[in-house]
Scaffold this active site. Structure first.
Site, PDB file in Angstrom:
ATOM      1  N   ASN A 100      -2.093   0.185   6.996  1.00  0.00           N
ATOM      2  CA  ASN A 100      -1.567  -1.091   7.494  1.00  0.00           C
ATOM      3  C   ASN A 100      -0.697  -1.840   6.483  1.00  0.00           C
ATOM      4  OD1 ASN A 100      -3.595  -1.845   5.804  1.00  0.00           O
ATOM      5  ND2 ASN A 100      -4.794  -2.959   7.324  1.00  0.00           N
ATOM      6  N   GLU A 132      -9.904 -10.200  -7.552  1.00  0.00           N
ATOM      7  CA  GLU A 132      -8.847  -9.197  -7.362  1.00  0.00           C
ATOM      8  C   GLU A 132      -7.706  -9.366  -8.369  1.00  0.00           C
ATOM      9  OE1 GLU A 132      -9.635  -8.317  -2.624  1.00  0.00           O
ATOM     10  OE2 GLU A 132      -7.804  -9.376  -3.204  1.00  0.00           O
ATOM     11  N   THR A 162      -5.593  -7.106  10.739  1.00  0.00           N
ATOM     12  CA  THR A 162      -5.857  -5.818  10.080  1.00  0.00           C
ATOM     13  C   THR A 162      -5.262  -4.659  10.874  1.00  0.00           C
ATOM     14  OG1 THR A 162      -7.923  -6.763   9.246  1.00  0.00           O
ATOM     15  CG2 THR A 162      -7.699  -4.361   9.142  1.00  0.00           C
ATOM     16  N   PHE A 187     -15.514   3.729   6.908  1.00  0.00           N
ATOM     17  CA  PHE A 187     -14.147   4.109   6.523  1.00  0.00           C
ATOM     18  C   PHE A 187     -13.928   4.052   5.003  1.00  0.00           C
ATOM     19  CE2 PHE A 187     -14.066  -0.406   7.867  1.00  0.00           C
ATOM     20  CZ  PHE A 187     -13.602  -1.025   6.707  1.00  0.00           C
ATOM     21  N   TYR A 208     -12.411  -1.983  -3.751  1.00  0.00           N
ATOM     22  CA  TYR A 208     -12.938  -2.169  -2.396  1.00  0.00           C
ATOM     23  C   TYR A 208     -14.471  -2.067  -2.354  1.00  0.00           C
ATOM     24  CZ  TYR A 208      -8.460  -2.251   0.156  1.00  0.00           C
ATOM     25  OH  TYR A 208      -7.227  -2.598   0.689  1.00  0.00           O
ATOM     26  N   LYS A 261       0.823  -1.212   0.000  1.00  0.00           N
ATOM     27  CA  LYS A 261       0.000   0.000   0.000  1.00  0.00           C
ATOM     28  C   LYS A 261       0.865   1.273   0.000  1.00  0.00           C
ATOM     29  CE  LYS A 261      -3.992  -2.155   2.310  1.00  0.00           C
ATOM     30  NZ  LYS A 261      -4.994  -1.990   3.406  1.00  0.00           N
ATOM     31  N   ARG A 279      -2.233 -14.458   4.284  1.00  0.00           N
ATOM     32  CA  ARG A 279      -2.966 -13.743   5.351  1.00  0.00           C
ATOM     33  C   ARG A 279      -2.229 -13.904   6.685  1.00  0.00           C
ATOM     34  NH1 ARG A 279      -7.206 -10.154   4.148  1.00  0.00           N
ATOM     35  NH2 ARG A 279      -7.709 -10.455   6.337  1.00  0.00           N
ATOM     36  N   HIS A 292      -2.162  -5.434   1.537  1.00  0.00           N
ATOM     37  CA  HIS A 292      -3.466  -6.062   1.306  1.00  0.00           C
ATOM     38  C   HIS A 292      -3.247  -7.505   0.886  1.00  0.00           C
ATOM     39  CE1 HIS A 292      -7.488  -6.850  -0.315  1.00  0.00           C
ATOM     40  NE2 HIS A 292      -6.836  -7.473  -1.293  1.00  0.00           N
TER      41      HIS A 292
END
Ligand code: IDP
Ligand code: MG
Length: 140
Positions: A113, A127, A92, A58, A50, A10, A86, A116
């Site tokens: 964070n 995705e 998260t 958010f 998203y 990110k 993950r 992704h």
């Protein structure tokens, strides 16, 4: 079973020059990049990516953040890649992520964070297709 999953480094992690460290950790965990692009998302590209979160409070802030600077988008391949990625990412919220996970090491807060990762086979399919036409994904 070999699987593919989508990863995004990110804007916060790109800004702090963590691209190399994060890719090194993917490789160290046996998650091999099979496609990779650096790009800057438009706000509407981030909103489409998203879309599942559009009703969340958010959503506007998250999509503004994701469009705030360049990102690195990758397809990672490996055994059980979706779940193992993950686990490597951590929770998260970086404050709740296990020590040594990508978010514990590079994340700042629950929004900024660092990374992704797809959360299921269906999500991974959507995705990966969102950023990579099949011809851009190589066999390894
Ligand atoms: P995930 O990235 O761990 O799968 P999701 O719940 O799918 O988490 O949320 C997508 C992204 O939205 C998160 O990675 C984070 O950047 C942001 N986000 C999630 N929850 C919050 C929140 O409560 N406040 C602000 N941003 C959030
Ligand atoms: Mg998610």
């Amino acid at each position: 079973m070999s699987e593919r999953t989508l990863a995004i480094i990110k804007p916060d992690a790109v800004k702090k020059d963590a691209i190399g460290d994060i890719i090194k950790r993917y490789e160290g965990a046996g998650l091999r990049p099979v496609a990779m692009r650096m790009l800057r998302m438009s706000k509407s590209t981030a909103e489409g990516f998203y879309a599942v979160h559009r009703a969340r409070p958010f959503f506007d802030s998250l999509t503004t953040f994701m469009a705030s600077g360049p990102v690195v988008v990758l397809v990672l391949a490996g055994d059980n890649a979706i779940k193992r990625h993950r686990e490597l990412m951590g929770a998260t919220d970086p404050a709740k992520a296990d020590p040594g996970t990508l978010r514990a090491v590079h994340g700042t807060n629950i929004e900024f964070n660092a990374v992704h990762g797809s959360d299921s086979a269906d999500t991974a399919r959507f995705e990966i297709g969102y950023f990579f036409p099949e011809m851009d994904v190589v066999a390894r």
